[in-house]
Design a protein around this motif. Structure first.
Motif, PDB file in Angstrom:
ATOM      1  N   GLU A 598       0.814  -1.215   0.000  1.00  0.00           N
ATOM      2  CA  GLU A 598       0.000   0.000   0.000  1.00  0.00           C
ATOM      3  C   GLU A 598       0.848   1.266   0.000  1.00  0.00           C
ATOM      4  N   ASP A 599       2.173   1.108  -0.007  1.00  0.00           N
ATOM      5  CA  ASP A 599       3.041   2.287   0.030  1.00  0.00           C
ATOM      6  C   ASP A 599       3.009   3.017  -1.306  1.00  0.00           C
ATOM      7  N   ASN A 600       3.004   4.353  -1.217  1.00  0.00           N
ATOM      8  CA  ASN A 600       3.001   5.199  -2.412  1.00  0.00           C
ATOM      9  C   ASN A 600       4.428   5.326  -2.953  1.00  0.00           C
ATOM     10  N   GLN A 635      -0.398   4.405  -8.058  1.00  0.00           N
ATOM     11  CA  GLN A 635       0.757   4.844  -7.280  1.00  0.00           C
ATOM     12  C   GLN A 635       1.187   3.881  -6.182  1.00  0.00           C
ATOM     13  N   THR A 636       0.516   2.719  -6.091  1.00  0.00           N
ATOM     14  CA  THR A 636       0.954   1.695  -5.144  1.00  0.00           C
ATOM     15  C   THR A 636       1.143   0.383  -5.881  1.00  0.00           C
TER      16      THR A 636
END
Length: 701
Positions: A598-600, A635-636
């Motif tokens: 889930e990190d951008n 973006q993830t």
């Protein structure tokens, strides 16, 4: 009759028989043999008034068959040498014209103005000097207004009647010299071998520039003094049912066609009127390309309801060097004779191995093309020109009064083709069974792979069986493409295909699997094309396709196929596998931080260089459609994995969200607009592209 001039001058009093030329919208124009002769003599007068005389060459680039026949008769009557050439619009045909022109001694061109402009444009684009051509052009429209008779030249039987350039020869065209005695000998043999009579009537759509169209469907009917119905080839292509409907209308008894014509007609058989009556058809001459027994059976199964008898097919074999015909199966033989042989034993100089039926994976079926025609002898030889017995496979050689004395202005090529005692190597491979000829294939179409010989037309036959495409639509070409880096030859298949990309992938799998299973043959590539290039007589141009493949002209198609395969692999891959794959690739280039699903990406501080490197790795694994811009939209890792698996689904969801935003009344400012259109650089060019039929959604091209 010692010359063709005697044949056509003998028509002076024939006002009842002649040719019905089928014009636009099926409207017919009947021209009696008397009127043809009368007008042709006046056209000869016009031609001679331009300084053209005995033994000068007259090159034909004529679309209208009435124009062709008048000009052809005029040339014969004046001792001028007609040189019929196809008026095809592609660059191969135009290049062939200029190559032929440069081989001739004192050539002139007769054509319509439109076609001259096409040649002129091609010459300018390819730096071809037109100075020798410009003052040697006769506009066909001018010849009909001349009222003075020309002077008929009394040719002898040893004079060249006309030159027949092979329909497929574009590399180095060879002009087959056909003398009057050659032609009359072959016409006699064909009439005797096929049992044609003066009671018959003929219909044809074959091009007049081809030997079957000119000799078989015009000169022989003229000699027999029978009625001819002549359909322009382009009109047959646009409306193939016209061939059958006109045959019914005129109660035609003689038809000619290569394989292509039957396959093409079958595609439109459902559109043929139920009132068509083909019960008068007595003989159908089938030749000019490899004969398919399966296609013959399917053709008759569809034509039976129109009254056509199953016993009318007459398989025949011939080539331009023989004028037209070499052998033919007698119509009274009944059903088409076929021989099933073991393809593993297809080797020159060895005995043919016959099989009881075609159930074996190694069975190959070939059609018997009958006994040698009158005035023609046939023998089978090995690579040392030793004459072989029956049931032995080898080179087909011919000799006789109908066989050419050589190629025009090509002494070296003539010596290569003709032995000292007059035998001509046809370039075909076959065997004799019960005194009858069976053709297996062309020597130049033999593929040598891993020490084994394969005939291209045999592999094409198997592909048609396994591809799952209706026989009437299955157009296939197989060739051996050279890998110059590895110095090996790979088998490449080209298939006409216009359906979806996903359907093609399945067909490609079938073809590769079945040929490997049945024959142990590995197909390197299967290339889908909108059209399979052919000569004017319908012969597949394998050499042309292989050459383009070796030049890399199909790389974009191969790349597109690979993309769809990768897409299919992605769709079958679990989402968590894709996520783990992205994580692994990211760790290769972003080692300084721990990466979560889930990190951008951009909050992690990923650099543009790292982003490019990760995108490059993902492209190799999942396809070139993945761009750096996709990281901004997804973006993830979880979002990007979903995009890779589901493709445009995510974009559609975004579009849906934007639609909802607009409905809610959010203000949007348009600050610019651009157009990116397939097949065009500018807006006006795009609309012209659409008007010309572009922009349709199709499969691979």
């Amino acid at each position: 009759m010692s010359t063709l001039i005697n044949v056509i001058r003998n028509k002076e009093s024939e006002t009842e028989k002649g040719i019905s030329f089928v014009k636009k919208n099926g409207i017919e124009k009947f021209v009696s043999y008397h009127d043809l002769l009368d007008k042709s003599i006046k056209i000869l007068g016009y031609i001679q008034s331009k300084g053209i005389s005995y033994k000068d060459e007259l090159v034909f680039q004529l679309n209208d068959n009435e124009d062709f026949v008048h000009s052809f008769w005029a040339g014969l009557l004046g001792g001028i040498i007609p040189v019929p050439l196809s008026t095809g619009k592609n660059d191969e045909h135009k290049l062939k014209f200029f190559k032929v022109w440069n081989q001739l001694n004192n050539p002139y061109l007769i054509c319509d103005l439109e076609h001259y402009e096409v040649l002129e444009k091609y010459a300018k684009n390819n730096d071809i000097d037109l100075s020798a051509l410009k003052n040697r052009v006769i506009d066909i429209r001018d010849v009909y207004h001349y009222e003075e008779d020309g002077q008929i030249y009394e040719s002898n039987q040893d004079d060249i009647a006309f030159l027949q350039f092979s329909s497929g020869s574009t590399g180095e065209p060879k002009g087959v010299m056909l003398k009057h005695y050659n032609l009359l000998a072959n016409m006699e043999g064909i009439i005797n071998g096929t049992r044609m009579t003066s009671e018959d009537s003929l219909i044809t759509w074959l091009p007049m520039s081809h030997d079957m169209g000119l000799i078989g469907c015009h000169l022989i009917p003229t000699l027999l003094n029978i009625n001819q119905v002549n359909i322009n080839t382009n009109d047959f292509i646009r409306r193939p049912r016209m061939w059958l409907e006109k045959a019914s209308q005129h109660k035609s008894t003689l038809l000619f066609s290569p394989n292509f014509g039957y396959r093409y007609t079958l595609k439109y058989a459902k559109r043929v009127s139920e009132d068509v009556d083909l019960s008068n058809v007595r003989i159908i001459i089938n030749g000019a390309e490899p004969i398919s027994a399966d296609l013959i059976h399917e053709f008759f199964s569809k034509m039976r309801k129109y009254g056509m008898k199953d016993t009318v097919m007459c398989p025949a074999y011939g080539l331009a060097e023989a004028c037209l015909g070499v052998s033919a199966a007698y119509p009274e033989d009944g059903n088409v004779i076929t021989w099933c042989i073991d393809r593993r034993a297809i080797k020159i100089g060895e005995e043919v191995v016959y099989l009881q039926n075609d159930t074996s994976n190694f069975a190959a079926t070939f059609v018997d093309v009958g006994y040698p025609l009158t005035n023609t002898s046939i023998r089978i030889t090995d690579n040392r020109q030793t004459v072989l017995d029956e049931d032995m496979l080898g080179a087909v050689e011919i000799k006789g009064k109908n066989v050419t004395s050589g190629y025009y202005n090509m002494e070296a090529k003539t010596n290569e083709a003709l032995s000292a005692d007059g035998w001509l190597n046809t370039g075909d491979i076959g065997f004799i069974k019960n005194g009858r000829l069976v053709i297996v294939g062309r020597y130049k179409d033999v593929l040598f792979v891993n020490g084994q010989n394969y005939f291209a037309n045999d592999l094409e036959r198997v592909i048609r069986e396994v591809a799952g495409i209706p026989l009437s639509e299955a157009e296939v070409a197989v060739g051996g493409a050279r890998n110059f880096k590895e110095q090996t030859e790979h088998i490449v298949a080209f298939i006409k295909f216009k359906k979806s990309d996903e359907e093609f992938i399945e067909i490609e799998k079938n073809i590769k699997r079945e040929l490997n299973y049945r024959l142990g043959v590995q197909i390197s590539h299967v290339i889908p094309l909108k059209q399979i290039p052919k000569t004017t007589s319908g012969k597949v141009q394998r050499f042309n396709l292989v050459r383009r493949f070796e030049e890399g002209k199909f790389q974009s198609i191969i790349k597109q196929i690979d993309e769809h395969k990768k897409k299919g692999e992605r769709n079958s891959e679990d989402i968590d596998q894709i996520e783990n794959g992205i994580v692994s690739i990211c760790k290769m280039y972003i080692s300084e931080v721990e990466i979560g699903l889930e990190d951008n990406f951009f909050e992690m501080g990923i650099s543009s260089l790292q982003l490019t490197q990760v995108a490059s790795e993902l492209q190799q694994k999942y396809g070139d459609h993945i761009k750096v811009a996709d990281f901004y939209a997804n973006q993830t890792i979880k979002e990007l994995a979903d995009f890779i698996k589901n493709g445009k689904k995510r974009v559609n969801e975004k579009n849906s969200s934007r639609k909802n935003m607009n409905q809610a009344g959010d203000d949007i400012a348009i600050i610019g607009i651009s157009l990116k259109a397939s097949g065009a650089e500018e807006q006006d060019e795009y609309w012209e592209y659409i008007r010309n039929g572009g922009g349709r959604s199709t499969g691979f091209s």
